[in-house]
Every structure is written in C-alpha cells, then in structure tokens.
Design a protein around this motif. Sequence first.
Motif, mmCIF file in Angstrom:
data_model
loop_
_atom_site.group_PDB
_atom_site.id
_atom_site.type_symbol
_atom_site.label_atom_id
_atom_site.label_comp_id
_atom_site.label_asym_id
_atom_site.label_seq_id
_atom_site.Cartn_x
_atom_site.Cartn_y
_atom_site.Cartn_z
ATOM 1 N N ILE A 312 0.996 -1.076 -0.006
ATOM 2 C CA ILE A 312 -0.021 -0.002 -0.039
ATOM 3 C C ILE A 312 0.821 1.273 -0.080
ATOM 4 O O ILE A 312 0.543 2.280 -0.740
ATOM 5 C CB ILE A 312 -0.927 0.114 1.360
ATOM 6 N N ASN A 313 1.851 1.298 0.682
ATOM 7 C CA ASN A 313 2.762 2.405 0.914
ATOM 8 C C ASN A 313 3.517 2.592 -0.345
ATOM 9 O O ASN A 313 3.699 3.769 -0.714
ATOM 10 C CB ASN A 313 3.772 2.215 1.992
ATOM 11 N N ARG A 314 3.908 1.441 -1.116
ATOM 12 C CA ARG A 314 4.749 1.671 -2.239
ATOM 13 C C ARG A 314 3.559 2.486 -3.304
ATOM 14 O O ARG A 314 4.282 3.130 -4.411
ATOM 15 C CB ARG A 314 5.276 0.383 -2.759
ATOM 16 N N LEU A 315 2.489 1.835 -3.525
ATOM 17 C CA LEU A 315 1.597 2.451 -4.419
ATOM 18 C C LEU A 315 1.499 3.764 -3.917
ATOM 19 O O LEU A 315 1.266 4.609 -5.081
ATOM 20 C CB LEU A 315 0.235 1.510 -4.349
ATOM 21 N N TRP A 316 1.186 4.042 -2.939
ATOM 22 C CA TRP A 316 0.904 5.577 -2.360
ATOM 23 C C TRP A 316 2.047 6.566 -2.722
ATOM 24 O O TRP A 316 2.012 7.333 -3.434
ATOM 25 C CB TRP A 316 0.322 5.692 -0.878
ATOM 26 N N ASP A 317 3.307 6.126 -2.670
ATOM 27 C CA ASP A 317 4.505 6.772 -2.887
ATOM 28 C C ASP A 317 4.477 6.958 -4.588
ATOM 29 O O ASP A 317 4.772 8.250 -5.040
ATOM 30 C CB ASP A 317 5.936 5.978 -2.532
ATOM 31 N N VAL A 318 4.178 6.044 -5.189
ATOM 32 C CA VAL A 318 4.322 5.958 -6.419
ATOM 33 C C VAL A 318 3.251 7.147 -7.070
ATOM 34 O O VAL A 318 3.602 7.853 -8.054
ATOM 35 C CB VAL A 318 4.029 4.613 -7.216
ATOM 36 N N HIS A 319 2.024 6.870 -6.758
ATOM 37 C CA HIS A 319 0.980 7.814 -6.974
ATOM 38 C C HIS A 319 1.458 9.347 -6.619
ATOM 39 O O HIS A 319 0.751 10.149 -7.510
ATOM 40 C CB HIS A 319 -0.265 7.466 -6.091
ATOM 41 N N ASN A 320 2.145 9.673 -5.855
ATOM 42 C CA ASN A 320 2.492 11.000 -5.365
ATOM 43 C C ASN A 320 3.747 11.454 -5.952
ATOM 44 O O ASN A 320 4.208 12.560 -5.705
ATOM 45 C CB ASN A 320 2.349 11.133 -3.875
ATOM 46 N N GLY A 321 4.511 10.469 -6.840
ATOM 47 C CA GLY A 321 5.815 10.915 -7.206
ATOM 48 C C GLY A 321 5.661 11.238 -9.055
ATOM 49 O O GLY A 321 4.430 11.526 -9.392
ATOM 50 N N MET A 322 6.934 11.380 -9.514
ATOM 51 C CA MET A 322 6.767 11.720 -10.628
ATOM 52 C C MET A 322 6.295 10.753 -11.589
ATOM 53 O O MET A 322 6.349 9.383 -11.381
ATOM 54 C CB MET A 322 8.241 12.178 -11.095
ATOM 55 N N ASN A 323 5.571 11.106 -12.922
ATOM 56 C CA ASN A 323 5.147 9.860 -13.816
ATOM 57 C C ASN A 323 4.239 9.007 -13.251
ATOM 58 O O ASN A 323 4.287 7.756 -13.619
ATOM 59 C CB ASN A 323 6.456 9.223 -14.418
ATOM 60 N N ASN A 324 3.516 9.225 -12.209
ATOM 61 C CA ASN A 324 2.667 8.416 -11.466
ATOM 62 C C ASN A 324 1.829 7.863 -12.434
ATOM 63 O O ASN A 324 1.373 6.616 -12.350
ATOM 64 C CB ASN A 324 1.920 9.251 -10.563
ATOM 65 N N PHE A 325 0.964 8.322 -13.441
ATOM 66 C CA PHE A 325 0.360 7.672 -14.394
ATOM 67 C C PHE A 325 0.672 6.475 -15.364
ATOM 68 O O PHE A 325 0.276 5.498 -15.502
ATOM 69 C CB PHE A 325 -0.287 8.614 -15.413
ATOM 70 N N HIS A 326 2.041 6.626 -15.253
ATOM 71 C CA HIS A 326 2.825 5.507 -16.189
ATOM 72 C C HIS A 326 3.302 4.566 -15.167
ATOM 73 O O HIS A 326 3.329 3.441 -15.641
ATOM 74 C CB HIS A 326 4.181 6.123 -16.602
ATOM 75 N N ASN A 327 3.555 4.985 -13.879
ATOM 76 C CA ASN A 327 4.177 4.091 -12.788
ATOM 77 C C ASN A 327 3.290 3.022 -12.164
ATOM 78 O O ASN A 327 3.745 2.189 -11.509
ATOM 79 C CB ASN A 327 5.245 4.623 -11.926
ATOM 80 N N GLU A 328 2.022 3.742 -11.959
ATOM 81 C CA GLU A 328 1.120 3.339 -11.024
ATOM 82 C C GLU A 328 0.820 1.623 -11.451
ATOM 83 O O GLU A 328 0.395 0.728 -10.451
ATOM 84 C CB GLU A 328 -0.054 3.803 -10.764
ATOM 85 N N PRO A 329 0.595 1.331 -12.665
ATOM 86 C CA PRO A 329 0.052 -0.027 -12.937
ATOM 87 C C PRO A 329 0.536 -1.307 -12.213
ATOM 88 O O PRO A 329 -0.168 -1.968 -11.631
ATOM 89 C CB PRO A 329 -0.301 -0.149 -14.527
ATOM 90 N N PRO A 330 1.896 -1.389 -12.438
ATOM 91 C CA PRO A 330 2.358 -2.663 -11.640
ATOM 92 C C PRO A 330 2.066 -3.010 -10.269
ATOM 93 O O PRO A 330 2.127 -3.749 -9.601
ATOM 94 C CB PRO A 330 4.018 -2.644 -12.086
ATOM 95 N N PHE A 331 2.036 -1.559 -9.628
ATOM 96 C CA PHE A 331 1.904 -1.609 -8.173
ATOM 97 C C PHE A 331 0.425 -1.853 -7.665
ATOM 98 O O PHE A 331 0.052 -2.499 -6.775
ATOM 99 C CB PHE A 331 2.212 -0.139 -7.430
ATOM 100 N N GLY A 364 -6.592 15.396 -9.404
ATOM 101 C CA GLY A 364 -6.915 16.756 -9.968
ATOM 102 C C GLY A 364 -6.316 16.784 -11.496
ATOM 103 O O GLY A 364 -6.731 17.504 -12.333
ATOM 104 N N TYR A 365 -5.246 16.233 -11.655
ATOM 105 C CA TYR A 365 -4.590 16.057 -13.157
ATOM 106 C C TYR A 365 -5.170 14.650 -13.755
ATOM 107 O O TYR A 365 -4.772 14.673 -15.148
ATOM 108 C CB TYR A 365 -2.969 16.125 -12.952
ATOM 109 N N GLY A 366 -5.953 14.092 -13.484
ATOM 110 C CA GLY A 366 -6.113 12.947 -13.994
ATOM 111 C C GLY A 366 -6.026 11.597 -13.293
ATOM 112 O O GLY A 366 -5.683 11.575 -12.154
ATOM 113 N N VAL A 367 -6.123 10.347 -13.948
ATOM 114 C CA VAL A 367 -5.974 9.093 -13.362
ATOM 115 C C VAL A 367 -4.980 8.314 -14.108
ATOM 116 O O VAL A 367 -4.800 8.588 -15.429
ATOM 117 C CB VAL A 367 -7.191 8.333 -13.016
ATOM 118 N N SER A 368 -4.441 7.341 -13.789
ATOM 119 C CA SER A 368 -3.714 6.199 -14.480
ATOM 120 C C SER A 368 -4.504 5.338 -14.997
ATOM 121 O O SER A 368 -5.111 4.605 -14.323
ATOM 122 C CB SER A 368 -2.739 5.652 -13.408
#
Length: 440
Positions: A312-331, A364-368
């Motif tokens: 959960i923490n790794r997904l949240w960190d990725v979601h709040n990080g750079m390129n989150n729309f690209h990085n979220e799917p595997p997490f 606010g900028y969209g979703v992955s």
Amino acid sequence: MNNIVVKEDVNLPALPNTVLPAISELTAALGIPRDALASHEEIEYAWRDLPRELREIPSELRGELIARMCVAVSVGLFDGAMNYIWNAAILQLRQKIRNFSLAVVAQIQQNDFEEKHLRDLQDSRLLGLCLKLNIIDEDGFFFLDQCREVRNNFSAAHPTMGTVNDREFTTFLNRCVRYALADSSSPKGVEISAFISAIKGARFIDNQRQIWVQRLTSTHDAQRQLLVNMAHAVYCDSATAEPARLNAIDLCNGLSTAFTSSIKADLINTHCEYIAKGLEEKHTASLQFFERLGLLGLLDESEQHVIFSRAINRLWDVHNGMNNFHNEPPFAERLLELSHQGAVPETIQDSFVQTIVCCRIGNGYGVSNAAVCYYDELIKGFSPREVTDLILAAKDRTSNLGRRIAGVGSCKRNFKTVLNLIDTASVPNLVRADYDNFVR
C-alpha cells in the motif's frame, strides 16, 4: 494421455482327475487322517479363485515363484503357497526400492545404503522403508504387515501355529498382489546433490523447469517435502544469486497446488524460526516467498499486515511521485494479486481502502488509465466493512480521500463512478444514508 493397462486373463488347466484321489491315497499310505491336509472342496475353491488374482499380476512378474505357488495350491499346500507368494512380493518391493535409487535412499536415510543393505533388510524394516518412500501407502503397509505376521506363524517358512483354509489363503494372496505385485511401476527418487546443483546453476529454461517439476511430482511425499524446504532455504539465503532464487521459486510455483499440509507446516515452521532467531533478511525473503506462491493465508495477521502495508505504501509513494500515471499499474496489480490471497487484515483496511480509492479518483490532473482496471476490480471486491471505511473516510474532510472529494471537481465525479462499482447489497445500514447522498 494416460496409458490403458490391459489385464490378461489367466486360464489355468483343470485339476487332473488323478490329483485329488492321489492325496487321499497318500494320506492312507502314511496312516494319517485325510483331514490333516486341505479338503478336496478347499483345493477346488482355491484353484477356482486363482485366475482372478493372477490376472492382476503383470505378465513380467509371473515367474517361477508364482508357478510354484500354483502347484502348491493344486495339492492343497496353502502354507507353502503363502510362502512363495510372499517371497515374490518381497522381491518386487526390493526391486521398487532399486528403481527409486539406492543412492537417494542413502541420502534420505543419511546412512550408507547399498545392495547388500537392501538384501539384508528384514521384512518388517523393508515394509517400513517402502512406506517412507511412498512405494506403499498406509493401507498397503497395514495389510502387508498383517501378511508378514501370518506368513511367519502359519506358512511353511517356520513351524506353524495352525493351518489356513482356502479363504484365508485367497485373502493373503489378494493382499500380496494388490499392494506389492499388481503395479510394476514405482516412484523415482530425486538425487539431492543434483537438485541443489540445478537450482544453483544457470537460470532455468522452460523445458528444464518442467523436467524438475515432473521429477519432484513423481517422487514420494517425504522427499518432496524435504526438497521444497531446501528450495525455500535457497530462496531465503542472502548469499544466493538471483538466478538461483528465481529457479527455486519457479519450482515451488510448479508444485504449490499440490502442497500437502505437511509441506505447508514445514515452511511455516522454518519461517517462524527465522523470526525467533532474529534473521531479519531471511524473514523478509521468506515473506516474499509466501507472497509469490499465493500462500499469505498461512501467515498470521501481523505478518500479513506487514506485506499489505508495504504494498500500500509503495503504491501511494508512486501515486504521489513523478510520472505516476505511467508507474502506477504494476503496483496496483501487485496489490490486487495480494487481495486474491485472502482477506485484507483489519489493521490495514482503512489505509487499503483510502489508497485504492484516492488513486482511482485521481489527483486533479487525471488518473492512471492503465491502472483503472486493477482499482475497479479491487473496489468491486470491498467487504461491507471496507465499504463502511470508504464512506466514513469520504465524509471526513481531514482524510486524504475527504479532501480530494471536497476540493477537486474531477475527484468528486470519479468518486460517484467508484460508488457505482459497489453492489448496494454490500452497503451496511450504518452508512446507507451517506452512501445515497454521495450517489446523488
């Protein structure tokens, strides 16, 4: 495709008209009562039942001892016939141990075990070894051990305590055939040194992995349990190279659906030993091992909490990080895979719910978009308790979810989409009114 075993009918000749009268003449000549030997009726019934039992013995195993048994039956010497069929059974069990591999037996026994040891093994210990190697099952061991006692006390092998009749002999014959002679195949042992060398060698190719999975599938339960435990130890050893760790997990993945309760118990015991001894690196690796095999349900809730919390923490960190729309799917996919292994621990449910829904409604900028399918499946699987956590968090303006819904229009719209994913039957009465307000 399974091989079809065709059983050959065995057509024994009729007893010659001279045999039974000759027995009467012999007893009369010796001056002993005729009933000192099997009666004509007993001989006839035993001879009649022989073909049915002989049919179950593969043709290659119907040798000299089987012929001698038949001759003994034809004249009513059931005690001698018992000895012949017992010896045939013992010889076949010894051959099955040879097929298994004497070298592997020595590894399992942790003692020298060569041909001379096999030949010198008493029948009782031979049966025990066959049980350990899964050459016979518990039923086979029980009935063959009974036959061993009968043979020792009522056959021609030793001075007898009494006699057996045709029905008792046929039962004895049936058990020797059924549990020792009927199946000429036997499990093959896995050489432990070769197993370890293969795992610690180069990365498996598909055919190599399949061969080793097949070998472990074909061996007996006790050795398979030992080898799975070894693979677990290899995976958890920090000194193990990554190809070896991947080989170990591949093998166990190929076998995991057939893990017995004993194998699972062994893995849990080893895992708990890592905790007890403070072996943090091994403990962490062992958690990954259970996770990758889909066996999280075997661990206690505190350990499941640790695994879910990290994901959960790794997904949240990725979601709040750079390129989150690209990085979220595997997490997101990993969290979905974890949820399929069992219920989310209550201690982490609130964080689990808020993280998934915050990621699903966006920032606010969209979703992955590539991760939406994973979020939607997770949300559809929310329990009534998790639905309650969701609604309460949405109402709370101090929570991450509550702030997004209250402050960002796209998040509020997406939240309605989230609520429509939930089966209304899963919405508890406690939050039903708030749920209806959000949907409107």
